[in-house]
Design a protein around this motif. Structure first.
Motif, PDB file in Angstrom:
ATOM      1  N   TYR A 213       0.827  -1.213   0.000  1.00 45.14           N
ATOM      2  CA  TYR A 213       0.000   0.000   0.000  1.00 45.14           C
ATOM      3  C   TYR A 213       0.862   1.264   0.000  1.00 45.14           C
ATOM      4  O   TYR A 213       0.476   2.275  -0.591  1.00 45.14           O
ATOM      5  CB  TYR A 213      -0.940  -0.004   1.194  1.00 45.14           C
ATOM      6  CG  TYR A 213      -2.190  -0.824   0.981  1.00 45.14           C
ATOM      7  CD1 TYR A 213      -3.054  -0.552  -0.076  1.00 45.14           C
ATOM      8  CD2 TYR A 213      -2.513  -1.884   1.823  1.00 45.14           C
ATOM      9  CE1 TYR A 213      -4.196  -1.295  -0.284  1.00 45.14           C
ATOM     10  CE2 TYR A 213      -3.663  -2.638   1.626  1.00 45.14           C
ATOM     11  CZ  TYR A 213      -4.498  -2.340   0.569  1.00 45.14           C
ATOM     12  OH  TYR A 213      -5.637  -3.085   0.365  1.00 45.14           O
ATOM     13  N   GLU A 214       2.020   1.212   0.651  1.00 46.62           N
ATOM     14  CA  GLU A 214       2.894   2.391   0.605  1.00 46.62           C
ATOM     15  C   GLU A 214       3.425   2.602  -0.811  1.00 46.62           C
ATOM     16  O   GLU A 214       3.503   3.735  -1.298  1.00 46.62           O
ATOM     17  CB  GLU A 214       4.049   2.253   1.583  1.00 46.62           C
ATOM     18  CG  GLU A 214       4.914   3.516   1.635  1.00 46.62           C
ATOM     19  CD  GLU A 214       5.906   3.539   2.778  1.00 46.62           C
ATOM     20  OE1 GLU A 214       6.585   4.587   2.923  1.00 46.62           O
ATOM     21  OE2 GLU A 214       6.016   2.553   3.510  1.00 46.62           O
ATOM     22  N   ALA A 215       3.780   1.514  -1.478  1.00 43.64           N
ATOM     23  CA  ALA A 215       4.219   1.624  -2.873  1.00 43.64           C
ATOM     24  C   ALA A 215       3.094   2.189  -3.743  1.00 43.64           C
ATOM     25  O   ALA A 215       3.331   3.007  -4.647  1.00 43.64           O
ATOM     26  CB  ALA A 215       4.660   0.258  -3.392  1.00 43.64           C
ATOM     27  N   LEU A 216       1.861   1.769  -3.475  1.00 46.42           N
ATOM     28  CA  LEU A 216       0.715   2.274  -4.222  1.00 46.42           C
ATOM     29  C   LEU A 216       0.520   3.768  -3.983  1.00 46.42           C
ATOM     30  O   LEU A 216       0.149   4.506  -4.910  1.00 46.42           O
ATOM     31  CB  LEU A 216      -0.538   1.512  -3.812  1.00 46.42           C
ATOM     32  CG  LEU A 216      -1.832   1.834  -4.565  1.00 46.42           C
ATOM     33  CD1 LEU A 216      -1.689   1.531  -6.040  1.00 46.42           C
ATOM     34  CD2 LEU A 216      -2.998   1.048  -3.967  1.00 46.42           C
ATOM     35  N   PHE A 217       0.776   4.223  -2.759  1.00 45.89           N
ATOM     36  CA  PHE A 217       0.671   5.657  -2.477  1.00 45.89           C
ATOM     37  C   PHE A 217       1.581   6.451  -3.412  1.00 45.89           C
ATOM     38  O   PHE A 217       1.137   7.402  -4.080  1.00 45.89           O
ATOM     39  CB  PHE A 217       1.048   5.946  -1.019  1.00 45.89           C
ATOM     40  CG  PHE A 217       1.182   7.416  -0.717  1.00 45.89           C
ATOM     41  CD1 PHE A 217       0.061   8.180  -0.451  1.00 45.89           C
ATOM     42  CD2 PHE A 217       2.425   8.040  -0.723  1.00 45.89           C
ATOM     43  CE1 PHE A 217       0.168   9.543  -0.187  1.00 45.89           C
ATOM     44  CE2 PHE A 217       2.543   9.400  -0.465  1.00 45.89           C
ATOM     45  CZ  PHE A 217       1.411  10.144  -0.200  1.00 45.89           C
ATOM     46  N   TRP A 218       2.840   6.073  -3.486  1.00 45.29           N
ATOM     47  CA  TRP A 218       3.792   6.823  -4.310  1.00 45.29           C
ATOM     48  C   TRP A 218       3.434   6.729  -5.789  1.00 45.29           C
ATOM     49  O   TRP A 218       3.488   7.727  -6.522  1.00 45.29           O
ATOM     50  CB  TRP A 218       5.210   6.318  -4.073  1.00 45.29           C
ATOM     51  CG  TRP A 218       5.773   6.684  -2.737  1.00 45.29           C
ATOM     52  CD1 TRP A 218       5.959   5.858  -1.668  1.00 45.29           C
ATOM     53  CD2 TRP A 218       6.220   7.979  -2.313  1.00 45.29           C
ATOM     54  NE1 TRP A 218       6.490   6.554  -0.612  1.00 45.29           N
ATOM     55  CE2 TRP A 218       6.668   7.851  -0.979  1.00 45.29           C
ATOM     56  CE3 TRP A 218       6.302   9.227  -2.936  1.00 45.29           C
ATOM     57  CZ2 TRP A 218       7.179   8.922  -0.256  1.00 45.29           C
ATOM     58  CZ3 TRP A 218       6.813  10.308  -2.227  1.00 45.29           C
ATOM     59  CH2 TRP A 218       7.251  10.153  -0.894  1.00 45.29           C
ATOM     60  N   SER A 219       3.061   5.533  -6.247  1.00 49.63           N
ATOM     61  CA  SER A 219       2.773   5.388  -7.673  1.00 49.63           C
ATOM     62  C   SER A 219       1.527   6.162  -8.074  1.00 49.63           C
ATOM     63  O   SER A 219       1.431   6.645  -9.209  1.00 49.63           O
ATOM     64  CB  SER A 219       2.634   3.895  -8.038  1.00 49.63           C
ATOM     65  OG  SER A 219       1.504   3.318  -7.421  1.00 49.63           O
ATOM     66  N   SER A 220       0.569   6.302  -7.158  1.00 51.03           N
ATOM     67  CA  SER A 220      -0.653   7.041  -7.479  1.00 51.03           C
ATOM     68  C   SER A 220      -0.368   8.508  -7.779  1.00 51.03           C
ATOM     69  O   SER A 220      -1.119   9.162  -8.494  1.00 51.03           O
ATOM     70  CB  SER A 220      -1.654   6.944  -6.317  1.00 51.03           C
ATOM     71  OG  SER A 220      -1.242   7.723  -5.211  1.00 51.03           O
ATOM     72  N   LEU A 221       0.731   9.026  -7.240  1.00 46.51           N
ATOM     73  CA  LEU A 221       1.071  10.441  -7.431  1.00 46.51           C
ATOM     74  C   LEU A 221       1.589  10.732  -8.841  1.00 46.51           C
ATOM     75  O   LEU A 221       1.755  11.901  -9.200  1.00 46.51           O
ATOM     76  CB  LEU A 221       2.140  10.863  -6.401  1.00 46.51           C
ATOM     77  CG  LEU A 221       1.740  10.720  -4.935  1.00 46.51           C
ATOM     78  CD1 LEU A 221       2.935  11.044  -4.041  1.00 46.51           C
ATOM     79  CD2 LEU A 221       0.569  11.641  -4.591  1.00 46.51           C
ATOM     80  N   THR A 222       1.846   9.703  -9.631  1.00 46.10           N
ATOM     81  CA  THR A 222       2.331   9.905 -11.001  1.00 46.10           C
ATOM     82  C   THR A 222       1.265   9.564 -12.046  1.00 46.10           C
ATOM     83  O   THR A 222       1.567   9.543 -13.238  1.00 46.10           O
ATOM     84  CB  THR A 222       3.598   9.061 -11.268  1.00 46.10           C
ATOM     85  OG1 THR A 222       3.279   7.670 -11.133  1.00 46.10           O
ATOM     86  CG2 THR A 222       4.696   9.430 -10.301  1.00 46.10           C
ATOM     87  N   GLU A 223       0.063   9.299 -11.610  1.00 38.74           N
ATOM     88  CA  GLU A 223      -1.000   8.983 -12.562  1.00 38.74           C
ATOM     89  C   GLU A 223      -1.170  10.117 -13.573  1.00 38.74           C
ATOM     90  O   GLU A 223      -1.232  11.296 -13.210  1.00 38.74           O
ATOM     91  CB  GLU A 223      -2.322   8.763 -11.826  1.00 38.74           C
ATOM     92  CG  GLU A 223      -2.526   7.367 -11.300  1.00 38.74           C
ATOM     93  CD  GLU A 223      -3.985   7.127 -10.956  1.00 38.74           C
ATOM     94  OE1 GLU A 223      -4.627   8.045 -10.403  1.00 38.74           O
ATOM     95  OE2 GLU A 223      -4.478   6.018 -11.214  1.00 38.74           O
ATOM     96  N   GLY A 224      -1.227   9.755 -14.848  1.00 43.81           N
ATOM     97  CA  GLY A 224      -1.443  10.755 -15.891  1.00 43.81           C
ATOM     98  C   GLY A 224      -0.190  11.431 -16.389  1.00 43.81           C
ATOM     99  O   GLY A 224      -0.256  12.250 -17.322  1.00 43.81           O
ATOM    100  N   ILE A 225       0.974  11.131 -15.812  1.00 47.20           N
ATOM    101  CA  ILE A 225       2.229  11.710 -16.290  1.00 47.20           C
ATOM    102  C   ILE A 225       2.807  10.784 -17.346  1.00 47.20           C
ATOM    103  O   ILE A 225       3.020   9.600 -17.107  1.00 47.20           O
ATOM    104  CB  ILE A 225       3.249  11.888 -15.143  1.00 47.20           C
ATOM    105  CG1 ILE A 225       2.687  12.820 -14.067  1.00 47.20           C
ATOM    106  CG2 ILE A 225       4.572  12.454 -15.680  1.00 47.20           C
ATOM    107  CD1 ILE A 225       3.607  12.983 -12.859  1.00 47.20           C
ATOM    108  N   ASP A 226       3.053  11.311 -18.518  1.00 41.86           N
ATOM    109  CA  ASP A 226       3.612  10.488 -19.606  1.00 41.86           C
ATOM    110  C   ASP A 226       5.072  10.156 -19.352  1.00 41.86           C
ATOM    111  O   ASP A 226       5.791  10.899 -18.713  1.00 41.86           O
ATOM    112  CB  ASP A 226       3.478  11.233 -20.950  1.00 41.86           C
ATOM    113  CG  ASP A 226       2.009  11.455 -21.330  1.00 41.86           C
ATOM    114  OD1 ASP A 226       1.186  10.605 -20.952  1.00 41.86           O
ATOM    115  OD2 ASP A 226       1.736  12.478 -21.984  1.00 41.86           O
TER     116      ASP A 226
END
Length: 220
Positions: A207-220
């Motif tokens: 879940y911590e990894a998911l937190f960080w990855s969610s912050l890059t959603e939509g960045i090409d």
């Protein structure tokens, strides 16, 4: 459970969460100077909700397990989250955000899955679940926060004061880790399930990894 068994369990948990290195795209982009500026505001807004939730979760654990050593550990963790929240406001201020703007941030469900799982664990888990999760994940989590602090200063020109939140979480005091080991030892001796504690450690890591990855959603 004997001390050597507890030591082996901690080592197993750390080995399991280490696994294949998936990386952290948010920090990679930040270090490369390629992160869109508005994503720092997103980071601040998501952390504001996360830290406030974790503070309440740790306070709940302290109330569920008030006797030492668990009560002392969880109370220290709750106090630490309170300090982290205060320091986060300095980061937000450097971005031109006050607490009203932080509270108005529309959270991402993926980012907030991490604190939601911690709340679930605080409500239904054992003292060993949270203790092992801390022991297993503190090292990697600290490295993420240290990278964030370094990149914010070197790439974005933030002051030491404004990155205090990240510096605070970059290094978990050994005293707190020793407390967590004592809590784990006591909990297992009283019958807490080591398999469930391992599962919690892995879930917290994911879940911590998911937190960080969610912050890059939509960045090409």
């Amino acid at each position: 459970m004997y001390d050597e068994d507890v030591t082996d369990l901690i080592a197993s948990a750390r080995e399991q969460v280490a696994g294949p290195v998936a990386g952290n795209r948010f920090l990679d982009l930040l270090e490369a100077g390629l992160l869109p500026e508005e994503r720092l505001g997103t980071l601040a807004g998501e952390l504001y909700r996360l830290v406030r939730s974790d503070l309440r979760s740790c306070a709940l654990l302290a109330s569920r397990f008030p006797s030492p050593p668990a009560g002392g550990l969880f109370l220290s963790m709750a106090q630490g989250e309170g300090e982290a929240l205060r320091l986060l406001l300095d980061f937000a201020a450097a971005l031109g955000m006050d607490e009203k703007r932080l509270a108005a941030h529309e959270p991402s469900p993926l980012a907030q899955a991490y604190p939601a799982y911690l709340t679930q664990t605080a409500l239904h888990g054992t003292q060993s679940d949270m203790a092992l999760a801390l022991l297993a994940n503190a090292g990697e989590s600290g490295r993420h926060y240290a990278r964030a602090a370094d990149a914010l200063r070197s790439r974005c020109g933030f002051s030491d004061v404004s990155v205090g939140h990240f510096l605070y979480f970059a290094d978990t005091p050994q005293e707190l880790l020793d407390q967590a080991a004592a809590v784990l030892r006591e909990g297992l001796a009283r019958g807490d399930d080591p398999t469930e504690a391992l599962r919690t450690a892995r879930m917290v890591h994911g879940y911590e990894a998911l937190f960080w990855s969610s912050l890059t959603e939509g960045i090409d």
